[in-house]
Enzyme design. Structure first.
Site: not given
Ligand code: F6R
Length: 614
Positions: A2, A27, A75, A101-102, A487, A491, A494, A510, A609
């Site tokens: 949000c 966000r 969000w 937000n929250g 990772e 990527k 998502e 396994h 984000k």
């Molecule tokens: C994936 C991504 C998320 C963040 C996670 C932690 O691309 O961006 O998995 O890494 O939400 O966020 P931060 O780093 O802001 O604590």
């Protein structure tokens, strides 16, 4: 999670609010809304399901005049994305409008009380309960808006960043925060409010970061006043922002994610700047120097993080154990905070976070500090909550990361962790001088080696076309490359919504090997390292079962070129620095597959984000 924007001043509020929402759209982007008080003191709320563009379309024939307003991009937590659940929410009397937000955890109790008192609800949100609760207090206490908010927040359990405006009161915004970020921008005769500084920087570089349980009273003709919810008056501390506007634009790239991938040579140089000396013979991190003894005497390092930052933490584990000979545990912050962990006073806890606002990471930090551990933050967003709630730390200095999928923040986190491990190893004397020096030298070569990988973007784009319709992917790596495999898979899933899993290559036998057939693409990171031969054997096992291998190899590795179906060559480096190179082609591969599938790369579905709720 949000985004909140507010404006009060001499300009028309609506264009500022819309532009601010666009900057904060990363966000959350399931619905958006604005509340504005016009020159006749009428309060209007306009909101729409979807993106900010949908809100603009909806509002285009409405009265959007006025020099005070608040706006929100959502969000969803409570209630599906819909017009009704979008913010701002009116109180029943339509005298108040609030954005939030929250999560209000005790909303059900408050709602029951309100229902008993004749309140009705238009939405399924906890936010509507909060605005109605403030309205209820306002009426029974016959107080002003500030006091109604203050009393209400003392009765609320949960997390909030809020802004409220009131019909007939065009000169005031009341804002408050607890566990969700909120920044007040201080201009000349105008004030701004936002979840982060990105909507503000265009107008002023002076900001006040609100702390938990603080309420800002922002009056048109007065300096902002800050009170705690228990009514202690605070002196606002005005800070200067270092961000610049071009960092918030796409700069000719189709997506922020692609821009951010391409920024990595530069962001890593910035990250090392002032830390690695010009001669390339030493690494100094002030956050460590100031607490040298703590690091030398640390019995254990605990790394806490979520998502991509957790993957960076796993690489940190390999680095600290190899260079510093300190045992390391890497924990998901969300698990750590709820499992009654053993934390000792001589533990160092490293919290890694791009946003510096992740709710689970903040809670884990609080737990660790209460247990007496020393907490070190590795964060990107300057002035965010984690750096303000840790004992020491290092910023990653890679500039605002706007694409929801983290790319440049990941490599900068790994770079900071590498520099930390080097600095601590030097202090502890656990790393031979020759190894220390050549690791620093090679670290400085990483940006130009990344340039070389980026120059293969067209080739990776072409390769991506072959795999656009794959249903599943497996990513394999060993040693330092194992977290890179995780990772790479994250990527891809998502942003393309293709199911992908990362495994340590040796785990294949396994169980996961059962998944392999001629439809399964396997990305194998097979660069030269101490267990290179073993990874080659793993690839052979996959080929024996008709799997389709895309190998990430070092330049000129002819034997894997023959074995694999496809390959991407990357320059050779020291094993401990390999993740900084091998993660780049995986970012590009995920990006292009997602673009081929027409996905909304910068704002993938269901994601946001900054995860400020647990
Ligand atoms: C994936 C991504 C998320 C963040 C996670 C932690 O691309 O961006 O998995 O890494 O939400 O966020 P931060 O780093 O802001 O604590």
């Amino acid at each position: 999670m949000c985004g909140i924007v507010g404006y009060i001043g001499f300009r028309e509020a609506y264009p500022i609010l819309i532009k601010g929402l666009r900057r904060l759209e990363y966000r959350g982007y399931d619905s958006a809304g604005v509340a504005i008080i016009n020159n006749e003191n009428q309060l209007s709320v306009y909101k729409a399901k979807g993106k900010v563009a949908d809100l603009e379309e909806y509002s285009k024939d409405k009265d959007i005049s006025g020099t005070i307003g608040i706006a929100h991009t959502r969000w969803a937590t409570h209630g599906e994305p819909s017009n009704a659940n979008a913010h701002p929410h009116y109180s029943q009397s339509e005298n108040l409008a609030l954005i939030h937000n929250g999560i209000i955890e005790n909303y059900a109790v408050l709602k029951a009380e309100l229902l008993k008192n004749g309140y009705t609800f238009q939405s399924s949100t906890d936010t509507e309960v909060l605005v109605q609760w403030i309205d209820y207090i306002y009426n029974i206490h016959k107080c002003d808006l500030f006091h109604a908010v203050q009393i209400a927040l003392n009765q609320v359990v949960g997390a909030y960043a809020i802004a409220v405006i009131e019909k007939g009161n065009p000169d005031q915004i009341i804002a408050a925060r607890k566990s969700s970020p909120l920044v007040v921008g201080v201009g000349e005769n105008e004030y701004f409010l936002a979840s982060d500084a990105s909507p503000i920087i265009e107008y002023t570089n002076k900001v006040i970061y609100l702390d938990d349980e603080e309420i800002a009273v922002i009056n048109r003709h007065e300096d902002p006043k800050i009170y705690t919810i228990s009514n202690i008056k605070k002196t606002p501390e005005i800070k200067e922002l270092e961000m610049n506007l071009s960092q918030l634009e796409r700069g000719g790239y189709d997506h922020f994610m692609l821009k951010e991938i391409f920024e990595q040579p530069e962001t890593l140089k910035n990250c090392m700047s002032g830390r690695v000396n010009i001669e390339g013979t030493n690494v100094t991190l002030s956050g460590i120097i100031d607490h040298k003894e703590k690091f030398i005497n640390a019995r254990r390092i605990l790394i806490i993080a979520c998502g991509t930052s957790w993957h960076a933490g796993l690489i940190g584990e390999y680095l600290f154990e190899e260079f510093c000979r300190i045992p390391v545990e890497v924990e998901y912050a969300s698990e750590f905070r709820y499992r009654n962990p053993v934390i000792c006073a001589d533990d160092i806890v490293i919290a890694i976070s791009q946003s510096g606002e992740t709710a689970d990471s903040l809670a884990a930090i609080e737990l660790a500090r209460k247990a007496g551990a020393f907490v070190y933050g590795v964060c990107n967003v300057v002035g965010s909550s984690i750096p303000r709630n840790t004992d020491s730390g290092s910023y990653t200095h890679c500039g605002p990361e706007i694409g929801v999928a983290s790319t440049k923040a990941f490599t900068a986190q790994v770079t900071v962790l590498t520099m930390m491990a080097l600095a601590i190893a030097k202090e502890k004397g656990t790393m031979p001088e020759e190894n220390y020096l050549c690791t620093i030298k090679e670290l400085q070569n990483i940006p130009s080696k990344i340039e070389k990988i980026l120059s293969q973007n067209d080739k990776i784009k072409e390769l991506s076309l072959i795999f656009t319709y794959a249903q599943n992917f497996i990513y394999l790596g060993r040693g330092y490359s194992y977290p890179v495999a995780l990772e790479g898979a994250l990527k891809l899933k998502e942003i393309s919504y293709i199911h992908a899993e990362g495994y340590p290559a040796a785990e294949m036998k396994h169980g996961p090997i059962a998944l392999i057939d001629n439809e399964m693409p396997i990305v194998a990171i097979a660069t030269h390292n101490t267990i290179y031969e073993k990874v080659v054997s793993n690839i052979q096992e996959i080929k024996a079962r008709n799997g389709r291998v895309i190998a990430i190899i070092n330049e000129g590795d002819e034997s894997i070129k023959e074995l694999a179906d496809h390959y991407i060559e990357i320059p050779e480096t020291k094993e401990c620095l390999d993740p900084l190179l091998s993660s780049i082609p995986l970012q590009l591969l995920a990006y292009h597959i997602a673009v081929n599938k027409n996905r909304d790369v910068d704002m993938p579905r269901n994601l946001a984000k900054s995860v400020t709720v647990e």
